[in-house]
Design a protein around this motif. Structure first.
Motif, short mmCIF file in Angstrom:
data_model
loop_
_atom_site.label_atom_id
_atom_site.label_comp_id
_atom_site.label_asym_id
_atom_site.label_seq_id
_atom_site.Cartn_x
_atom_site.Cartn_y
_atom_site.Cartn_z
N LEU A 1 -12.41 15.87 5.28
CA LEU A 1 -11.71 14.81 4.57
C LEU A 1 -11.84 13.55 5.41
O LEU A 1 -12.01 13.62 6.63
CB LEU A 1 -10.23 15.14 4.40
N LYS B 1 0.16 4.06 -2.58
CA LYS B 1 -1.21 4.56 -2.43
C LYS B 1 -1.32 5.46 -1.20
O LYS B 1 -1.95 6.51 -1.24
CB LYS B 1 -2.20 3.39 -2.32
N ILE B 2 -0.68 5.06 -0.11
CA ILE B 2 -0.69 5.86 1.12
C ILE B 2 0.00 7.21 0.85
O ILE B 2 -0.51 8.26 1.24
CB ILE B 2 0.00 5.10 2.28
N GLU C 1 -2.28 14.25 -1.63
CA GLU C 1 -3.60 14.83 -1.93
C GLU C 1 -4.16 15.57 -0.72
O GLU C 1 -4.63 16.71 -0.83
CB GLU C 1 -4.56 13.71 -2.35
N PHE C 2 -4.09 14.95 0.45
CA PHE C 2 -4.62 15.56 1.67
C PHE C 2 -3.80 16.79 2.07
O PHE C 2 -4.35 17.78 2.52
CB PHE C 2 -4.65 14.55 2.82
N GLU D 1 0.80 -1.23 0.00
CA GLU D 1 0.00 0.00 0.00
C GLU D 1 0.84 1.28 0.00
O GLU D 1 0.28 2.37 -0.10
CB GLU D 1 -0.92 0.02 1.23
N SER E 1 0.34 8.73 -1.98
CA SER E 1 -0.52 9.49 -2.88
C SER E 1 -1.66 10.18 -2.11
O SER E 1 -1.95 11.36 -2.34
CB SER E 1 -1.08 8.56 -3.96
N HIS E 2 -2.28 9.44 -1.19
CA HIS E 2 -3.33 10.03 -0.35
C HIS E 2 -2.76 11.17 0.50
O HIS E 2 -3.40 12.21 0.66
CB HIS E 2 -3.97 8.98 0.58
N TYR F 1 -9.91 9.77 5.95
CA TYR F 1 -8.89 8.77 5.64
C TYR F 1 -9.30 7.47 6.30
O TYR F 1 -9.53 7.43 7.51
CB TYR F 1 -7.50 9.19 6.12
N PHE G 1 0.63 7.00 6.95
CA PHE G 1 -0.07 8.12 6.30
C PHE G 1 0.25 9.44 7.01
O PHE G 1 0.57 10.45 6.37
CB PHE G 1 -1.58 7.86 6.31
N SER H 1 -2.20 4.10 9.35
CA SER H 1 -2.46 5.49 9.75
C SER H 1 -1.18 6.20 10.17
O SER H 1 -0.99 7.38 9.88
CB SER H 1 -3.48 5.54 10.89
#
Length: 167
Positions: free
Chosen positions: A141, A40-41, A47-48, A37, A43-44, A143, A160, A157
Motif C-alpha cells: 500500500l 479524506k485522511i 480503507e488501509f 483534508e 477515509s484513507h 500513502y 493518518f 501522516s
C-alpha cells in the motif's frame, strides 16, 4: 493520539531557542490543510485498516517522513494491539530486500509513506523497491500525504497514522 500536540510543543520550543525556523503562518497553513483534508485522511485510514487487518504491516519511509514511520509503528503496536515494524529507505535496500523471499507464507504487507517532496534519487529508489516487493508476492500500500510544505506532510501522516491505528 496526542502526538501532534507534543510535536507542536517541541517545534515551539525549538523555534524559541533558534534551532529551527518554522513561521507561525506555515503552522497555521498546516492546520488549515488538515481541516480541509480531515475526512479524506480518515477515509484513507479506514480503507488501509481493512487491508492490513490480520497482516503484519511493515512501514517503509525516508527523509523527513522516517520519524512518521517510527511513530506509526508504535501507534499500531500500542493502539491497535498489533505487531508492526518499520524500515528506512534507502538503508533497507542494503539488508532487507533479500529477507523478503522467505518464508513464502508470510503475512506481511508493506506500507510505503511516500512524498512528492522526496528527492529525485529517492523517488527512483522507491520505484525499484516496489518492484522487488511485488516480485516477492508481498502486497503493498502507499500513502502519500498531501501538503505544500514538509511540515504539512508530516502532520498529515501523523493524522493518518492516528486514525489508521484506531480503526
Amino acid at each position: 493520539l496526542g502526538t501532534g500536540y507534543s510535536v507542536l510543543g517541541a517545534i515551539a520550543i525549538l523555534n524559541q531557542i533558534g534551532l529551527v525556523r518554522i513561521e507561525d503562518k506555515v503552522i497555521q497553513q498546516t492546520i488549515d490543510e488538515l481541516r480541509i483534508e480531515k475526512e479524506k485522511i480518515k477515509s484513507h485510514a479506514i480503507e488501509f485498516a481493512r487491508k492490513i487487518f490480520e497482516s503484519i504491516p511493515v512501514i517503509f519511509a525516508a527523509e523527513f517522513l522516517k520519524g512518521n514511520a517510527y511513530v506509526l509503528r508504535n501507534q499500531i503496536n500500542e493502539t491497535a494491539k498489533s505487531f508492526s515494524a518499520f524500515s528506512e529507505l534507502p538503508d533497507l535496500n542494503h539488508y532487507l530486500m533479500e529477507g523478503l523471499e522467505k518464508p513464502t507464507n508470510k503475512k506481511l504487507i508493506i506500507l510505503f509513506l511516500t512524498s512528492a517532496l522526496y528527492s529525485h534519487d529517492l523517488k527512483k529508489r522507491i520505484t525499484l523497491t516496489k518492484e522487488v516487493v511485488k516480485k516477492n508476492s508481498i502486497p503493498l500500500l502507499e500513502y502519500q500525504p498531501q501538503g505544500r510544505e514538509k511540515i504539512s506532510q508530516i502532520f498529515n501522516s501523523l493524522f493518518f497514522g492516528g486514525y489508521l491505528s484506531l480503526y
